[in-house]
Write an enzyme that holds these catalytic residues in place. Sequence first.
Site, PDB file in Angstrom:
ATOM      1  N   GLU A  46      47.105  45.378   1.442  1.00  0.00           N
ATOM      2  CA  GLU A  46      46.390  44.113   1.486  1.00  0.00           C
ATOM      3  C   GLU A  46      45.705  43.817   0.152  1.00  0.00           C
ATOM      4  O   GLU A  46      45.703  42.673  -0.322  1.00  0.00           O
ATOM      5  CB  GLU A  46      45.340  44.132   2.606  1.00  0.00           C
ATOM      6  CG  GLU A  46      45.922  44.300   3.998  1.00  0.00           C
ATOM      7  CD  GLU A  46      45.961  45.751   4.447  1.00  0.00           C
ATOM      8  OE1 GLU A  46      45.716  45.999   5.629  1.00  0.00           O
ATOM      9  OE2 GLU A  46      46.223  46.642   3.590  1.00  0.00           O
ATOM     10  N   SER A 163      80.625  76.332   4.175  1.00  0.00           N
ATOM     11  CA  SER A 163      80.413  74.962   4.629  1.00  0.00           C
ATOM     12  C   SER A 163      80.369  73.932   3.506  1.00  0.00           C
ATOM     13  O   SER A 163      80.054  72.773   3.749  1.00  0.00           O
ATOM     14  CB  SER A 163      79.089  74.878   5.415  1.00  0.00           C
ATOM     15  OG  SER A 163      78.004  75.252   4.599  1.00  0.00           O
ATOM     16  N   THR A 191      70.284  79.926   7.806  1.00  0.00           N
ATOM     17  CA  THR A 191      70.894  79.015   6.835  1.00  0.00           C
ATOM     18  C   THR A 191      70.417  79.311   5.430  1.00  0.00           C
ATOM     19  O   THR A 191      71.200  79.307   4.473  1.00  0.00           O
ATOM     20  CB  THR A 191      70.556  77.554   7.200  1.00  0.00           C
ATOM     21  OG1 THR A 191      71.153  77.239   8.450  1.00  0.00           O
ATOM     22  CG2 THR A 191      71.067  76.587   6.156  1.00  0.00           C
ATOM     23  N   LEU A 199      67.507  72.157  -1.349  1.00  0.00           N
ATOM     24  CA  LEU A 199      66.761  71.179  -0.543  1.00  0.00           C
ATOM     25  C   LEU A 199      65.982  70.170  -1.389  1.00  0.00           C
ATOM     26  O   LEU A 199      64.942  69.661  -0.969  1.00  0.00           O
ATOM     27  CB  LEU A 199      65.807  71.888   0.438  1.00  0.00           C
ATOM     28  CG  LEU A 199      66.454  72.870   1.418  1.00  0.00           C
ATOM     29  CD1 LEU A 199      65.406  73.442   2.350  1.00  0.00           C
ATOM     30  CD2 LEU A 199      67.572  72.213   2.205  1.00  0.00           C
ATOM     31  N   ALA A 250      72.530  75.673  13.122  1.00  0.00           N
ATOM     32  CA  ALA A 250      72.736  75.421  14.535  1.00  0.00           C
ATOM     33  C   ALA A 250      71.574  75.909  15.400  1.00  0.00           C
ATOM     34  O   ALA A 250      71.158  75.219  16.336  1.00  0.00           O
ATOM     35  CB  ALA A 250      74.042  76.073  14.983  1.00  0.00           C
ATOM     36  N   ALA A 252      68.375  76.553  14.464  1.00  0.00           N
ATOM     37  CA  ALA A 252      67.153  75.782  14.190  1.00  0.00           C
ATOM     38  C   ALA A 252      67.245  74.408  14.832  1.00  0.00           C
ATOM     39  O   ALA A 252      66.275  73.913  15.428  1.00  0.00           O
ATOM     40  CB  ALA A 252      66.935  75.659  12.683  1.00  0.00           C
ATOM     41  N   ALA A 253      68.408  73.770  14.725  1.00  0.00           N
ATOM     42  CA  ALA A 253      68.601  72.457  15.344  1.00  0.00           C
ATOM     43  C   ALA A 253      68.391  72.542  16.852  1.00  0.00           C
ATOM     44  O   ALA A 253      67.700  71.709  17.450  1.00  0.00           O
ATOM     45  CB  ALA A 253      69.994  71.933  15.027  1.00  0.00           C
ATOM     46  N   ALA A 255      66.673  74.755  18.487  1.00  0.00           N
ATOM     47  CA  ALA A 255      65.279  75.072  18.798  1.00  0.00           C
ATOM     48  C   ALA A 255      64.426  73.811  18.824  1.00  0.00           C
ATOM     49  O   ALA A 255      63.574  73.637  19.711  1.00  0.00           O
ATOM     50  CB  ALA A 255      64.726  76.064  17.773  1.00  0.00           C
TER      51      ALA A 255
END
Length: 317
Positions: A46, A163, A191, A199, A250, A252-253, A255
Amino acid sequence: MAAAARLAMRARPLSRPNPGVAALVVYQGRIIARGWTRPGGRPHAEAEALAGLAPQVLAEATLYVTLEPCAHRSERGPACADLIVAARPARVVVGQHDPDPRTSGAGIARLEAAGIATTLLDDPASAASLAGFLTRQRMHRPWVTLKLAMSLDGCIAMADGSSRWITGETGRAHVHSRRAQADAILVGGGTWRADKPSLDVRLPGLEHRSPQKLVLTRGPAPAKDFTAISSPQAIAELEGVQYLYVEGGAEAAAAFLVADLVDELHLYRAPILIGDGRRSLGALGLANLAEAHDRWQLAERRQLGSDSFEAYLRCRN
């Protein structure tokens, strides 16, 4: 308001710990000024939009802002509600109520008390642009996006774990653009040990937007530039993180999905078949197929070179 919500994306994630807000000033049917929350949280949207506008113009103008103007003063600057009262636009349109108890209705009340016509919308575009802030306020955790890059048959790697690369260059660039909008990025310990992913953001001009690096592990952080978290639920303790990007693998995803902490799902599919490869997800603990239905709603679909991209939002009551 939709234009303001799109503009607000420029603030993300550099406005942290403040929400990424945008404001537009409309005079005689034209946008004559705009602003968004700047890096570090100041100046607010603003203040940027109203700066330098003549009183006679503002007296006939409408201010559109994606979030209720703040009502609390701080050492870093005045309350936006006070700035608006001083500027005296003819009308203010607000996209979303601010759940922060320091403002929560007080910003709008201050404008109305000053005689400024104020309209509060429940605007979906504004809510989407503020997803991290609103989730942090209401659920006390970041907005979580889970990214999966896979083959047509749902594999994220060959059987031996290799991968690189499943998706093409365009798809990978899109992933880096999503990383640039996150406060933090997370991978599982397996991973990290297998791939040692950097990352970071590797798009020209956006390298400085590389997010904080996290690894899901019960042990210590595997590298000095990583922070270890012991469980998906521990993301609530990440100070200042509004947007978390989970890149797998896989387990971690799975979880995060089992804990029902995924708000947005990004699926990248390459036009390849792997067959006897590593699956994109671990066990989700479903007792029957009915539990899998009515959880996800398609929000976006696009082609990225030879790859396809789909975004899904978690359906929550």
